[in-house]
Design an enzyme around this catalytic site. Sequence first.
Site, PDB file in Angstrom:
ATOM      1  N   ASP A  30     -30.117   5.857  -5.371  1.00  6.31           N
ATOM      2  CA  ASP A  30     -31.241   4.994  -5.382  1.00  6.31           C
ATOM      3  C   ASP A  30     -32.504   5.524  -4.466  1.00  6.31           C
ATOM      4  OD1 ASP A  30     -29.492   3.451  -6.849  1.00  6.31           O
ATOM      5  OD2 ASP A  30     -29.154   2.029  -5.193  1.00  6.31           O
ATOM      6  N   LYS A  85     -28.604   0.922 -12.893  1.00  7.11           N
ATOM      7  CA  LYS A  85     -27.654  -0.129 -12.395  1.00  7.11           C
ATOM      8  C   LYS A  85     -28.447  -1.149 -11.689  1.00  7.11           C
ATOM      9  CE  LYS A  85     -26.845   1.875  -7.821  1.00  7.11           C
ATOM     10  NZ  LYS A  85     -26.932   0.791  -6.971  1.00  7.11           N
ATOM     11  N   CYS A  92     -25.773  -0.341  -1.150  1.00  8.96           N
ATOM     12  CA  CYS A  92     -25.471   0.428  -2.041  1.00  8.96           C
ATOM     13  C   CYS A  92     -24.655   1.567  -1.730  1.00  8.96           C
ATOM     14  CB  CYS A  92     -26.759   1.174  -3.152  1.00  8.96           C
ATOM     15  SG  CYS A  92     -27.361  -0.408  -3.802  1.00  8.96           S
TER      16      CYS A  92
END
Length: 196
Positions: free
Chosen positions: A20, A80, A113
């Site tokens: 990310d 996601k 995450c």
Amino acid sequence: MASQRIGKVFYKNAALFICDMQEKFRPTIQYFPQILTVAERLLKGAQTLDMPVIVTEQYPKGLGHTVPELDVSQHKVVSKTSFSMIVPGVEAELQKLNDVKSIILCGIEAHACVQQTVFDLVEKNYDVHVIVDACSSRNLADRMFAFERMKSAGAHLTTSESILLGLVRDAAHPKFKQIQQIIMEPSPESGLLSYS
């Protein structure tokens, strides 16, 4: 089994996960420019050693795509909404990589995450190496305690230079000089020493 306990890593059995590293996070993540510089080093190292690279983007429609400094166009990029990177698209890629036993993990946010990814990978018996100089959060306390949680869950905490040298293991490795060039400049300061 011994390699899992002590955290040895070999490039032929390792993959790089980039979590990310997206445009919208740039202004809010502590030490983002420094984390990005180190993630670039890891990406270059993985490409030099022909290692698999898997990239995720958290809700890219709202948060944008991976920052342009990280050219991930040649690699699998999975969208996601889950905090963990271990979503069906990533699991499908991992199934194709039967030889991969070690995951080298970097990105953001450390306490969300990255941490959730560690938990899922450890549960799946992967040897997980969290690159501390390539992970951050919006809040440094969140980052600090995430590192503690990930370590207690069984992840190995290490640095980019340590992992890149560990991947080649020997100055006689045919790609050592290229890796040496990647790590020639020291990693930028990203507030990690304040933890000691």
